[in-house]
Motif scaffolding. Structure first.
Motif, PDB file in Angstrom:
ATOM      1  N   LYS A 145      15.104  35.844  31.675  1.00  0.00           N
ATOM      2  CA  LYS A 145      16.506  35.564  31.349  1.00  0.00           C
ATOM      3  C   LYS A 145      17.148  36.792  30.712  1.00  0.00           C
ATOM      4  O   LYS A 145      16.479  37.604  30.092  1.00  0.00           O
ATOM      5  CB  LYS A 145      16.616  34.347  30.433  1.00  0.00           C
ATOM      6  N   GLY A 146      18.457  36.912  30.904  1.00  0.00           N
ATOM      7  CA  GLY A 146      19.166  38.061  30.376  1.00  0.00           C
ATOM      8  C   GLY A 146      19.394  39.153  31.399  1.00  0.00           C
ATOM      9  O   GLY A 146      19.988  40.177  31.097  1.00  0.00           O
ATOM     10  N   ALA A 147      18.965  38.929  32.630  1.00  0.00           N
ATOM     11  CA  ALA A 147      19.172  39.919  33.687  1.00  0.00           C
ATOM     12  C   ALA A 147      20.606  39.829  34.197  1.00  0.00           C
ATOM     13  O   ALA A 147      21.122  38.745  34.434  1.00  0.00           O
ATOM     14  CB  ALA A 147      18.201  39.689  34.840  1.00  0.00           C
ATOM     15  N   VAL A 148      21.240  40.972  34.366  1.00  0.00           N
ATOM     16  CA  VAL A 148      22.577  41.015  34.956  1.00  0.00           C
ATOM     17  C   VAL A 148      22.399  40.925  36.464  1.00  0.00           C
ATOM     18  O   VAL A 148      21.625  41.680  37.047  1.00  0.00           O
ATOM     19  CB  VAL A 148      23.318  42.311  34.565  1.00  0.00           C
ATOM     20  N   VAL A 149      23.112  39.976  37.081  1.00  0.00           N
ATOM     21  CA  VAL A 149      22.915  39.708  38.506  1.00  0.00           C
ATOM     22  C   VAL A 149      24.208  39.845  39.291  1.00  0.00           C
ATOM     23  O   VAL A 149      25.307  39.794  38.731  1.00  0.00           O
ATOM     24  CB  VAL A 149      22.316  38.299  38.729  1.00  0.00           C
ATOM     25  N   THR A 150      24.058  39.999  40.604  1.00  0.00           N
ATOM     26  CA  THR A 150      25.176  40.087  41.528  1.00  0.00           C
ATOM     27  C   THR A 150      24.912  39.175  42.723  1.00  0.00           C
ATOM     28  O   THR A 150      23.752  38.846  42.995  1.00  0.00           O
ATOM     29  CB  THR A 150      25.406  41.544  41.975  1.00  0.00           C
ATOM     30  N   VAL A 151      25.949  38.787  43.426  1.00  0.00           N
ATOM     31  CA  VAL A 151      25.826  37.873  44.561  1.00  0.00           C
ATOM     32  C   VAL A 151      25.315  38.617  45.789  1.00  0.00           C
ATOM     33  O   VAL A 151      25.732  39.733  46.076  1.00  0.00           O
ATOM     34  CB  VAL A 151      27.188  37.216  44.879  1.00  0.00           C
TER      35      VAL A 151
ATOM     36  N   SER B  92      19.252  45.480  33.456  1.00  0.00           N
ATOM     37  CA  SER B  92      19.348  45.650  32.002  1.00  0.00           C
ATOM     38  C   SER B  92      20.636  46.370  31.635  1.00  0.00           C
ATOM     39  O   SER B  92      21.162  47.153  32.413  1.00  0.00           O
ATOM     40  CB  SER B  92      18.162  46.454  31.476  1.00  0.00           C
ATOM     41  N   LEU B  93      21.118  46.097  30.443  1.00  0.00           N
ATOM     42  CA  LEU B  93      22.357  46.712  29.967  1.00  0.00           C
ATOM     43  C   LEU B  93      22.087  47.950  29.138  1.00  0.00           C
ATOM     44  O   LEU B  93      21.036  48.079  28.505  1.00  0.00           O
ATOM     45  CB  LEU B  93      23.141  45.705  29.125  1.00  0.00           C
TER      46      LEU B  93
ATOM     47  N   ALA C  90      29.068  47.446  26.746  1.00  0.00           N
ATOM     48  CA  ALA C  90      27.850  47.108  27.479  1.00  0.00           C
ATOM     49  C   ALA C  90      28.131  47.311  28.963  1.00  0.00           C
ATOM     50  O   ALA C  90      29.114  46.798  29.489  1.00  0.00           O
ATOM     51  CB  ALA C  90      27.458  45.665  27.210  1.00  0.00           C
ATOM     52  N   TYR C  91      27.266  48.075  29.639  1.00  0.00           N
ATOM     53  CA  TYR C  91      27.464  48.370  31.056  1.00  0.00           C
ATOM     54  C   TYR C  91      26.112  48.506  31.745  1.00  0.00           C
ATOM     55  O   TYR C  91      25.079  48.620  31.107  1.00  0.00           O
ATOM     56  CB  TYR C  91      28.281  49.657  31.228  1.00  0.00           C
ATOM     57  N   LEU C  92      26.141  48.505  33.075  1.00  0.00           N
ATOM     58  CA  LEU C  92      24.933  48.716  33.864  1.00  0.00           C
ATOM     59  C   LEU C  92      24.726  50.208  34.069  1.00  0.00           C
ATOM     60  O   LEU C  92      25.595  50.888  34.597  1.00  0.00           O
ATOM     61  CB  LEU C  92      25.071  48.044  35.230  1.00  0.00           C
ATOM     62  N   ALA C  93      23.579  50.710  33.671  1.00  0.00           N
ATOM     63  CA  ALA C  93      23.271  52.124  33.861  1.00  0.00           C
ATOM     64  C   ALA C  93      22.610  52.340  35.215  1.00  0.00           C
ATOM     65  O   ALA C  93      22.157  51.385  35.863  1.00  0.00           O
ATOM     66  CB  ALA C  93      22.358  52.612  32.749  1.00  0.00           C
ATOM     67  N   VAL C  94      22.540  53.580  35.652  1.00  0.00           N
ATOM     68  CA  VAL C  94      21.881  53.908  36.912  1.00  0.00           C
ATOM     69  C   VAL C  94      20.402  53.545  36.813  1.00  0.00           C
ATOM     70  O   VAL C  94      19.740  53.888  35.846  1.00  0.00           O
ATOM     71  CB  VAL C  94      22.040  55.416  37.229  1.00  0.00           C
TER      72      VAL C  94
ATOM     73  N   ALA D   5      31.948  57.179  33.662  1.00  0.00           N
ATOM     74  CA  ALA D   5      32.675  57.170  34.934  1.00  0.00           C
ATOM     75  C   ALA D   5      31.900  56.389  35.986  1.00  0.00           C
ATOM     76  O   ALA D   5      30.699  56.578  36.156  1.00  0.00           O
ATOM     77  CB  ALA D   5      32.908  58.598  35.405  1.00  0.00           C
ATOM     78  N   GLY D   6      32.582  55.484  36.672  1.00  0.00           N
ATOM     79  CA  GLY D   6      31.977  54.700  37.739  1.00  0.00           C
ATOM     80  C   GLY D   6      31.213  53.471  37.277  1.00  0.00           C
ATOM     81  O   GLY D   6      30.780  52.664  38.095  1.00  0.00           O
ATOM     82  N   ALA D   7      31.009  53.319  35.978  1.00  0.00           N
ATOM     83  CA  ALA D   7      30.277  52.162  35.456  1.00  0.00           C
ATOM     84  C   ALA D   7      31.210  50.961  35.330  1.00  0.00           C
ATOM     85  O   ALA D   7      32.414  51.115  35.158  1.00  0.00           O
ATOM     86  CB  ALA D   7      29.662  52.490  34.106  1.00  0.00           C
ATOM     87  N   ILE D   8      30.652  49.777  35.419  1.00  0.00           N
ATOM     88  CA  ILE D   8      31.424  48.541  35.284  1.00  0.00           C
ATOM     89  C   ILE D   8      31.091  47.895  33.953  1.00  0.00           C
ATOM     90  O   ILE D   8      29.921  47.672  33.630  1.00  0.00           O
ATOM     91  CB  ILE D   8      31.132  47.579  36.450  1.00  0.00           C
TER      92      ILE D   8
END
Length: 191
Positions: free
Chosen positions: A35-41, A159-160, A150-154, A168-171
């Motif tokens: 749990k705690g994972a950032v996910v996408t569709v 993980s955040l 808090a953002y998604l790194a490369v 730049a380019g991060a969401i």
């Protein structure tokens, strides 16, 4: 440090999406995703009325539950709509609120013991995973200070990361509300 959610959570159930099942690589033999994972569709996503009476078939066969024997059928079914771990550049859907697991602490398959899965607060792979899109949680696995983004790194693998300004380019996923103590910080998710 691996991500995880701690017990303190403040959110509305209206901000939780329960349509998707996790699809991705397992963390170990027992744990599919923590749990705690950032996910996408994953395309095509959730399609309630695309074809047929109820959108075609909202479930799919996941194969045999265990051993296969001649002249027997023991299929396991799961949701068709899927999510996967978000990486840099993906549009995140939210953060998973429960672990996705196959085995309990004794190596027993949870698909045969749904009561144990509920007691552990996990879902079995193929079942829908609750995904939080907005709220406040205690996020573990980050070194952050109050007010950082808090953002998604490369190469984040769900993980955040924390920074004073959004790279730049991060969401942006949210804002840390306090300084991390032992890698745990309050996080306001804003997706």
């Amino acid at each position: 440090m691996a991500h995880n959610l701690r017990p303190f959570r403040d959110y509305s159930e209206h901000e939780v999406i329960n349509y998707f099942t996790y699809s991705g690589a397992n963390e170990s033999a027992a744990v599919v995703k923590t749990k705690g994972a950032v996910v996408t569709v994953v395309a095509p996503g959730f399609q309630p009325f695309s074809t047929g009476l109820l959108g075609g078939n909202p479930i799919e066969s996941l194969g045999s539950v265990g051993a296969a024997y001649g002249n027997t059928v023991s299929d396991r079914f799961g949701a068709v709509a899927k999510i996967t771990v978000a990486s840099s550049g993906d549009q995140p859907l939210g953060i998973t609120l429960m672990d996705v697991r196959e085995l309990d602490e004794n190596g027993e398959r949870l698909v045969f013991n749904p009561r144990k899965a509920a007691e552990m607060g996990v879902v079995v792979s193929g079942q829908t995973v609750p995904v939080l899109t907005r709220g406040v949680v205690l996020y573990s696995g980050v070194s952050a200070t109050a007010g950082q983004v808090a953002y998604l790194a490369v190469g984040a693998n769900g993980s955040l990361s924390a920074a004073t300004t959004l790279p730049a380019g991060a969401i942006k996923v949210g804002t840390f509300l306090g300084t991390a103590v032992n890698g745990v910080a309050p996080l306001k998710i804003q997706l």
